[in-house]
Design an enzyme around this catalytic site. Structure first.
Site, PDB file in Angstrom:
ATOM      1  N   GLU A  33      38.827  36.721  40.723  1.00  0.00           N
ATOM      2  CA  GLU A  33      39.233  37.117  42.078  1.00  0.00           C
ATOM      3  C   GLU A  33      40.426  36.271  42.478  1.00  0.00           C
ATOM      4  O   GLU A  33      40.470  35.074  42.218  1.00  0.00           O
ATOM      5  CB  GLU A  33      38.139  36.871  43.136  1.00  0.00           C
ATOM      6  CG  GLU A  33      36.962  37.806  43.093  1.00  0.00           C
ATOM      7  CD  GLU A  33      35.899  37.471  44.151  1.00  0.00           C
ATOM      8  OE1 GLU A  33      36.245  36.888  45.209  1.00  0.00           O
ATOM      9  OE2 GLU A  33      34.720  37.776  43.906  1.00  0.00           O
TER      10      GLU A  33
ATOM     11  N   GLU B  28      30.016  33.164  42.563  1.00  0.00           N
ATOM     12  CA  GLU B  28      30.160  32.074  43.540  1.00  0.00           C
ATOM     13  C   GLU B  28      28.823  31.465  43.976  1.00  0.00           C
ATOM     14  O   GLU B  28      28.519  31.419  45.171  1.00  0.00           O
ATOM     15  CB  GLU B  28      30.940  32.556  44.768  1.00  0.00           C
ATOM     16  CG  GLU B  28      32.328  33.064  44.440  1.00  0.00           C
ATOM     17  CD  GLU B  28      33.197  33.328  45.661  1.00  0.00           C
ATOM     18  OE1 GLU B  28      32.687  33.281  46.807  1.00  0.00           O
ATOM     19  OE2 GLU B  28      34.398  33.592  45.472  1.00  0.00           O
TER      20      GLU B  28
END
Length: 465
Positions: A369, A168
């Site tokens: 995720e 991220e």
């Protein structure tokens, strides 16, 4: 038994965590920006809980891996902490205790038949590199990160076959430089854009190192983990569509395009140039980005973004911000996870799958995720002491059904990882919302399998549900 949803052979059924969120600070010689932030401002963290213990993985990894095995996972992603592994950031000298710890952890996963996927950066920049150089604002830090990555490959590359450069990276840009939810909590659009560029450069330079050292020759693969928040316009009016397109380019494609296509989105570059906030780059760097793209993509998906055209005049007082080009749109009637303040929109899984298929060379990818954070899960404990997290099972089944539809239409997805195997520490949110298949009682560190842990075991065993 006939399954409604059957997944491809050798599908990854797993989960993800990270070093800073699970290990604790035991025996760690350096502080990350989060360690430092907790030390100077503990009240910024939910209930004052910092990263010092986390879920105690540093001390209990053997028992933890055994529990992960018990719930049937065949793969798991975690990260190596730069602040733990490296003694001297400039020379790359390794801390022997840390090397031993990570070797033991990797061997434990392999011994238990769990494929380790190793990520190199999970928001845990060493604070001294921020103090000395400005962190990711600096290309010096980019080169120091390459030294760290190279050490990881040398130490663990004989056993670890799947690597990720960053988790991220957009959150580093947003949290540290735009919206003040990560230390140093700056609001500086020009710096944010430079950091965005430098993170892309760092990823490409690490990939270049990986390939030059020949780790791709022995079955090694390297990718990046991006949190994709597909952007939907309020309406099909041109101004709303343009707002959503900018959001898509700035928050998603600014990492997706360089990682897969080796170049930045043209519209975005045009706007940043026009607004005089474009990053500083060299032709040589652009060449490195162009020639060092990823082998596979990890996608973290939690929520969509919804955008509309600006309704109020943009406030220039903080300087340039991406918000100049859109307003966030709260769609009436949207489903919410009220604990987290996030919209629940499982259809997005299908949209991501088709976007990767049609616009990104159908690159091999996986969901790295996906999860549902819930506060106060102890209220769902049954008479046997098990948390009955039916809401989590339903959330996963819905998301998986849309993922399955994308796969059945030809999207090249090879796995599904949830966040997270064992309830973990989550930045300034600490343990407010729990995500795990396995619960942690913080005072005792006793770990127990939730109902969803038994559910995922069956799903993995049957390769579907």
């Amino acid at each position: 038994m006939s399954l409604k949803y059957k997944f491809p052979e050798n599908f990854w059924w797993g989960s993800a965590t990270s070093g800073p969120q699970s290990e604790g600070r035991f025996n760690k010689k350096h502080r990350s920006v989060f360690d430092y932030w907790f030390d100077i401002e503990p009240q910024a963290f939910f209930n004052g809980v910092g990263p010092n213990v986390a879920s105690n993985f540093y001390n209990s990894y053997k028992e933890d891996v055994k529990l992960i095995k018990e719930i049937g996972l065949n793969s798991l992603r975690t990260s190596i902490q730069w602040t733990r592994l490296i003694k001297d950031f400039e020379t790359g000298e390794v801390d022997e205790d840390a090397a031993k710890f990570y070797n033991n952890v990797i061997n434990e996963f392999i011994d238990q038949g769990i494929l380790p996927v190793i990520n190199l950066h999970h928001f845990d920049l060493p604070v001294e590199l921020y103090e000395k150089y400005g962190g990711w604002e600096s290309k010096k830090v980019v080169d120091l990160f390459v030294i760290f990555a190279k050490k990881c490959f040398e130490l663990f590359g004989d056993r670890v076959k799947y690597w990720a450069t960053f988790n991220e990276p957009m959150v580093v840009v947003e949290g540290e430089y735009l919206y003040k939810f990560h230390y140093p909590k700056l609001v500086d659009g020009k710096k944010a854009v430079q950091v965005l560029y430098n993170l892309n450069l760092a990823s490409a330079k690490v990939i270049k190192e990986f390939k030059e050292l020949g780790y791709d020759k022995n079955g090694g693969k390297i990718g990046i983990i991006l949190n994709l928040t597909p952007s939907y316009p309020r309406s099909q009016e041109e101004k709303d569509v343009n707002a959503a397109k900018f959001v898509e380019d700035f928050f998603n494609n600014s990492f997706l395009d360089p990682a897969i296509k080796g170049k930045f989105p043209e519209n975005l570059v045009e706007i940043l140039n026009k607004d005089n906030v474009i990053w500083e780059s060299t032709e040589e760097e652009m060449e490195i980005i162009r020639n060092n793209t990823i082998d596979f993509l990890g996608v973290n998906y939690y929520q969509p973004r919804r955008a509309k055209a600006k309704e109020e005049k943009f406030d220039e007082s903080n300087g340039w911000m991406p918000d100049k080009y859109f307003d966030n749109y709260e769609m009436p009637g949207r489903r919410m996870n009220t604990y987290r303040g996030w919209e629940i929109y499982p259809q997005c899984m299908y949209d991501i799958a088709i976007n990767v298929r049609d616009n990104y060379n159908n690159i091999p990818w996986y969901i790295s995720e996906n999860g549902m954070g819930v506060e106060g899960e102890e209220k769902y404990i049954n008479d046997d002491g098990v948390i009955e997290d039916n809401y989590r099972i339903e959330f996963y089944e819905e998301h998986l059904s849309y993922l399955h539809k994308g796969i059945s239409e030809g999207s090249n997805c090879f796995g599904y990882h949830t966040w997270t195997p064992i309830d973990c520490w989550s930045w300034s949110n600490a343990y407010k919302n729990r995500y795990g298949f396995i619960a942690v009682d913080l005072p005792t560190q006793i770990k127990t399998i939730k109902k969803s842990g038994r559910w995922i075991k069956e799903v993995a065993k049957n390769n579907g549900f």
